[in-house]
Design a protein around this motif. Structure first.
Motif, PDB file in Angstrom:
ATOM      1  N   ALA A 186       5.601  -4.267  -9.613  1.00  0.00           N
ATOM      2  CA  ALA A 186       4.218  -3.798  -9.505  1.00  0.00           C
ATOM      3  C   ALA A 186       4.157  -2.518  -8.682  1.00  0.00           C
ATOM      4  CB  ALA A 186       3.335  -4.890  -8.894  1.00  0.00           C
ATOM      5  N   CYS A 187       4.948  -2.459  -7.606  1.00  0.00           N
ATOM      6  CA  CYS A 187       5.003  -1.233  -6.795  1.00  0.00           C
ATOM      7  C   CYS A 187       5.617  -0.080  -7.584  1.00  0.00           C
ATOM      8  CB  CYS A 187       5.802  -1.480  -5.527  1.00  0.00           C
ATOM      9  SG  CYS A 187       4.976  -2.590  -4.356  1.00  0.00           S
ATOM     10  N   ALA A 188       6.592  -0.381  -8.424  1.00  0.00           N
ATOM     11  CA  ALA A 188       7.188   0.668  -9.259  1.00  0.00           C
ATOM     12  C   ALA A 188       6.147   1.256 -10.201  1.00  0.00           C
ATOM     13  CB  ALA A 188       8.373   0.104 -10.038  1.00  0.00           C
ATOM     14  N   ASP A 189       5.241   0.426 -10.723  1.00  0.00           N
ATOM     15  CA  ASP A 189       4.145   0.926 -11.560  1.00  0.00           C
ATOM     16  C   ASP A 189       3.279   1.915 -10.778  1.00  0.00           C
ATOM     17  OD1 ASP A 189       4.874  -0.478 -13.798  1.00  0.00           O
ATOM     18  OD2 ASP A 189       3.324  -2.030 -13.601  1.00  0.00           O
ATOM     19  N   VAL A 190       2.987   1.570  -9.526  1.00  0.00           N
ATOM     20  CA  VAL A 190       2.168   2.447  -8.685  1.00  0.00           C
ATOM     21  C   VAL A 190       2.869   3.780  -8.464  1.00  0.00           C
ATOM     22  CG1 VAL A 190       1.151   2.748  -6.390  1.00  0.00           C
ATOM     23  CG2 VAL A 190       1.016   0.523  -7.532  1.00  0.00           C
ATOM     24  N   MET A 191       4.148   3.743  -8.109  1.00  0.00           N
ATOM     25  CA  MET A 191       4.867   4.972  -7.797  1.00  0.00           C
ATOM     26  C   MET A 191       5.057   5.843  -9.033  1.00  0.00           C
ATOM     27  SD  MET A 191       5.054   4.870  -4.627  1.00  0.00           S
ATOM     28  CE  MET A 191       5.853   6.480  -4.547  1.00  0.00           C
ATOM     29  N   ARG A 192       5.203   5.235 -10.215  1.00  0.00           N
ATOM     30  CA  ARG A 192       5.287   6.043 -11.434  1.00  0.00           C
ATOM     31  C   ARG A 192       3.978   6.781 -11.673  1.00  0.00           C
ATOM     32  NH1 ARG A 192       8.934   2.101 -13.310  1.00  0.00           N
ATOM     33  NH2 ARG A 192       7.240   0.678 -13.852  1.00  0.00           N
TER      34      ARG A 192
ATOM     35  N   PHE B  74       0.837  -1.194   0.000  1.00  0.00           N
ATOM     36  CA  PHE B  74       0.000   0.000   0.000  1.00  0.00           C
ATOM     37  C   PHE B  74       0.872   1.244   0.000  1.00  0.00           C
ATOM     38  CE2 PHE B  74      -2.267  -3.468   2.016  1.00  0.00           C
ATOM     39  CZ  PHE B  74      -3.439  -3.492   1.287  1.00  0.00           C
ATOM     40  N   ALA B  75       0.799   1.984  -1.095  1.00  0.00           N
ATOM     41  CA  ALA B  75       1.561   3.212  -1.247  1.00  0.00           C
ATOM     42  C   ALA B  75       0.642   4.399  -1.049  1.00  0.00           C
ATOM     43  CB  ALA B  75       2.198   3.266  -2.633  1.00  0.00           C
ATOM     44  N   LEU B  76       1.096   5.370  -0.262  1.00  0.00           N
ATOM     45  CA  LEU B  76       0.369   6.621  -0.076  1.00  0.00           C
ATOM     46  C   LEU B  76       1.343   7.779  -0.142  1.00  0.00           C
ATOM     47  CD1 LEU B  76      -1.502   4.532   1.860  1.00  0.00           C
ATOM     48  CD2 LEU B  76      -2.660   6.697   2.260  1.00  0.00           C
TER      49      LEU B  76
ATOM     50  N   MET C 245       1.887   7.744  -9.338  1.00  0.00           N
ATOM     51  CA  MET C 245       1.836   8.823  -8.351  1.00  0.00           C
ATOM     52  C   MET C 245       2.716   9.997  -8.755  1.00  0.00           C
ATOM     53  SD  MET C 245       1.735   7.187  -4.573  1.00  0.00           S
ATOM     54  CE  MET C 245       0.319   6.224  -4.027  1.00  0.00           C
ATOM     55  N   ALA C 246       3.913   9.693  -9.263  1.00  0.00           N
ATOM     56  CA  ALA C 246       4.864  10.746  -9.616  1.00  0.00           C
ATOM     57  C   ALA C 246       4.352  11.606 -10.762  1.00  0.00           C
ATOM     58  CB  ALA C 246       6.210  10.132  -9.975  1.00  0.00           C
ATOM     59  N   ALA C 247       3.377  11.102 -11.521  1.00  0.00           N
ATOM     60  CA  ALA C 247       2.784  11.908 -12.588  1.00  0.00           C
ATOM     61  C   ALA C 247       1.921  13.027 -12.032  1.00  0.00           C
ATOM     62  CB  ALA C 247       1.953  11.017 -13.516  1.00  0.00           C
ATOM     63  N   GLU C 248       1.495  12.919 -10.777  1.00  0.00           N
ATOM     64  CA  GLU C 248       0.604  13.906 -10.175  1.00  0.00           C
ATOM     65  C   GLU C 248       1.202  14.636  -8.975  1.00  0.00           C
ATOM     66  OE1 GLU C 248      -2.292  15.231 -10.642  1.00  0.00           O
ATOM     67  OE2 GLU C 248      -2.940  14.160 -12.425  1.00  0.00           O
TER      68      GLU C 248
ATOM     69  N   PRO D 153      -8.202   9.412 -12.736  1.00  0.00           N
ATOM     70  CA  PRO D 153      -8.551   7.997 -12.832  1.00  0.00           C
ATOM     71  C   PRO D 153      -7.912   7.287 -14.009  1.00  0.00           C
ATOM     72  CG  PRO D 153     -10.399   9.407 -13.484  1.00  0.00           C
ATOM     73  CD  PRO D 153      -9.360  10.303 -12.891  1.00  0.00           C
ATOM     74  N   ALA D 154      -7.485   8.053 -15.007  1.00  0.00           N
ATOM     75  CA  ALA D 154      -6.891   7.417 -16.180  1.00  0.00           C
ATOM     76  C   ALA D 154      -5.629   6.642 -15.837  1.00  0.00           C
ATOM     77  CB  ALA D 154      -6.581   8.478 -17.242  1.00  0.00           C
ATOM     78  N   ILE D 155      -4.928   7.042 -14.762  1.00  0.00           N
ATOM     79  CA  ILE D 155      -3.722   6.303 -14.373  1.00  0.00           C
ATOM     80  C   ILE D 155      -3.928   5.546 -13.063  1.00  0.00           C
ATOM     81  CG2 ILE D 155      -2.131   7.770 -15.649  1.00  0.00           C
ATOM     82  CD1 ILE D 155      -1.505   9.267 -13.105  1.00  0.00           C
ATOM     83  N   GLY D 156      -5.186   5.372 -12.686  1.00  0.00           N
ATOM     84  CA  GLY D 156      -5.500   4.456 -11.601  1.00  0.00           C
ATOM     85  C   GLY D 156      -5.242   4.942 -10.200  1.00  0.00           C
ATOM     86  N   LEU D 157      -5.044   6.240 -10.012  1.00  0.00           N
ATOM     87  CA  LEU D 157      -4.781   6.756  -8.673  1.00  0.00           C
ATOM     88  C   LEU D 157      -6.076   6.984  -7.908  1.00  0.00           C
ATOM     89  CD1 LEU D 157      -2.005   9.388  -9.409  1.00  0.00           C
ATOM     90  CD2 LEU D 157      -1.716   7.095  -8.480  1.00  0.00           C
ATOM     91  N   LEU D 158      -6.010   6.803  -6.600  1.00  0.00           N
ATOM     92  CA  LEU D 158      -7.173   6.977  -5.744  1.00  0.00           C
ATOM     93  C   LEU D 158      -6.943   8.142  -4.791  1.00  0.00           C
ATOM     94  CD1 LEU D 158      -7.829   3.280  -4.659  1.00  0.00           C
ATOM     95  CD2 LEU D 158      -8.658   4.468  -6.699  1.00  0.00           C
TER      96      LEU D 158
END
Length: 470
Positions: free
Chosen positions: A368-374, A251-253, A376-379, A264-269
């Protein structure tokens, strides 16, 4: 001054006792049963969880305040008069409502959940689970007809039983898909969409900063989602501060301050990080469903003898040998949000060893976590050092590979019960107590570029194979 933090998680309940002199002690830890009545269903026994919470409070001894962190999206129904559960706890991993979710998505309902709750349609969140309880369980329907039904996440159940107050906090409510992220109230349109009666839901209050209720003679002064508690425990306070906690899932926050991130296009919540008194801090969230659960699965099928097997590996990364693991045993979370995806290995040959397959599993979780952090870094402008905690953070191989895959230094902490630490720190706010920072013992893994672009391309190919399998 002594504070007790009850960490009621997916696999266990534990209590940290902290004091203003810097003392930290896990006074009790109790595991509870996981129930899998059907494929894709995950349940807990609400009575067992409550008993373990009560046992942890007792084990803490004399304390000045209690904080409780909860599983987030896991939820249940109970009787307002007797307090007895009317359903099992339906755990956040459960996907029994996937067909309902697909129907709602087909009807175009996701636009409403994204606009008001900030969340996509997914069985992960509580709303469809609560609706399922009312639709499928006669006891819940009878209690509703009698005006005795209570619906909520596990925190509301614990607080109701311990303090006689039927409340939740804004951070937990933001994980249900029923709360309006801007007003911090239950949204009538979202409740109508899912068929959840708003009058059966708890009052939404702050996460900390005052007395939530009394457990006997001890005030409960903090109640919050476990991942948000961990964010606070990592010391993340400013926009861009981020962490990953490795438990059952990863879980990344990242803190976004007063800004609600909507992409939502990049799956962030977007989510509430915490509400302290009248001040609300937001965060952005991204999760990998299977992290520790994937490692436990490896143990169950005989792939691992124990955690020592995960500390170091001979040779270079498994992905350099084209051996790739996709940790989608429960589907894919951020940024894909695909419950139809399946876990898989690709690239095995006759000389592939058990150790190499375990190594590739670690790498797959990290990628998979790297995908999440990328995403996040877009926003959000994320800091150069990412703080991690939880079981997998104790593997030097995993922490170093994650740093290399991310292109960002990784810090692990000498004291890694950061969910409990954050919960204790929040509990202390109502008493004017600030826990002292722990100095020394942290390890920083410096990022190296050993081929991360190549790894990402190979992993993306494997993700494509895993999607739409179920």
């Amino acid at each position: 001054m002594r504070l007790a933090a009850i960490d009621q998680g997916t696999t266990s309940t534990r209590v940290l006792v902290a004091d203003d002199a810097g003392g930290l002690e896990i006074a009790q830890a109790l595991r509870h049963a996981q129930h899998y009545p059907r494929a894709g269903w995950v349940e807990h026994d609400a009575r067992e969880l409550l008993a373990n919470v009560a046992a942890c409070i007792e084990a803490a001894g004399a304390v000045d305040a209690i904080g409780i962190d909860n599983q987030g999206e896991s939820c249940l129904a109970w009787d307002a008069v007797t307090g007895e559960p009317l359903s099992p706890v339906i755990v956040w991993q459960d996907n029994r409502t996937k067909d309902v979710i697909e129907r709602l998505r087909g009807e175009g309902a996701e636009a409403l959940t994204l606009a008001r709750a900030g969340l996509p349609l997914d069985p992960y969140f509580s709303a469809s689970k609560l609706a399922w309880i009312l639709d499928e369980l006669p006891a819940a329907r009878a209690a509703h007809a009698a005006g005795r039904l209570r619906l909520g996440t596990t925190d509301a159940f614990f607080l109701d039983r311990l303090t006689k107050r039927f409340v939740t906090d804004a951070a937990t409510a933001s994980r249900t898909s029923l709360m309006n992220l801007e007003t911090l109230d239950w949204d009538p349109e979202l409740c109508r969409l899912f068929g959840v009666p708003v009058e059966c839901l708890p009052e939404i209050g702050p996460s900390a900063g005052g007395v939530i209720g009394m457990a006997g003679r001890i005030p409960i002064t903090a109640s919050i989602v476990d991942q948000q508690a961990a964010l606070y425990g990592h010391g993340c306070r400013r926009p861009g501060d981020a962490k990953i906690t490795f438990g059952t899932g990863a879980f990344a926050l990242a803190v976004t301050g007063d800004r609600i991130v909507r992409n939502p296009a990049i799956g962030l919540l977007p989510t509430v990080a915490w509400r302290i008194a009248a001040e609300t801090v937001y965060a952005v969230d991204g999760g990998v469903y299977d992290a520790g659960s994937a490692i436990e699965w490896l143990g169950r099928i005989g792939m691992l003898n124990g955690v020592d097997d995960l500390q170091a590996f001979d040779g270079g990364p498994a992905i350099e040998r084209d051996l790739v693991f996709v940790p989608a045993l429960s589907g894919l979370g951020c940024p894909h949000w695909d419950r139809s995806a399946a876990g898989l290995w690709l690239g095995m040959s006759a000389d592939t060893t058990r150790a190499q397959m375990s190594q590739s599993a670690l790498e797959g979780i990290a990628l998979a976590c790297a995908d999440v952090m990328r995403a996040m870094a877009a926003e959000v402008t994320i800091g150069d050092v990412l703080s991690i905690d939880g079981g997998l953070s104790r593997s030097p191989y995993f922490a170093q590979f994650l740093a290399d895959a991310l292109g960002r230094d990784i810090r692990t902490r000498s004291f890694d019960e950061l969910t409990s630490l954050g919960c204790a720190a929040l509990a202390g706010l109502a008493l004017g107590v600030e826990l002292p920072e722990r100095a020394g013992g942290d390890i920083v893994y410096a990022s190296r570029d050993l081929g991360r672009d190549r790894w990402r391309q190979r992993f993306d190919q494997a993700i494509g194979r895993s999607r739409n399998w179920r």
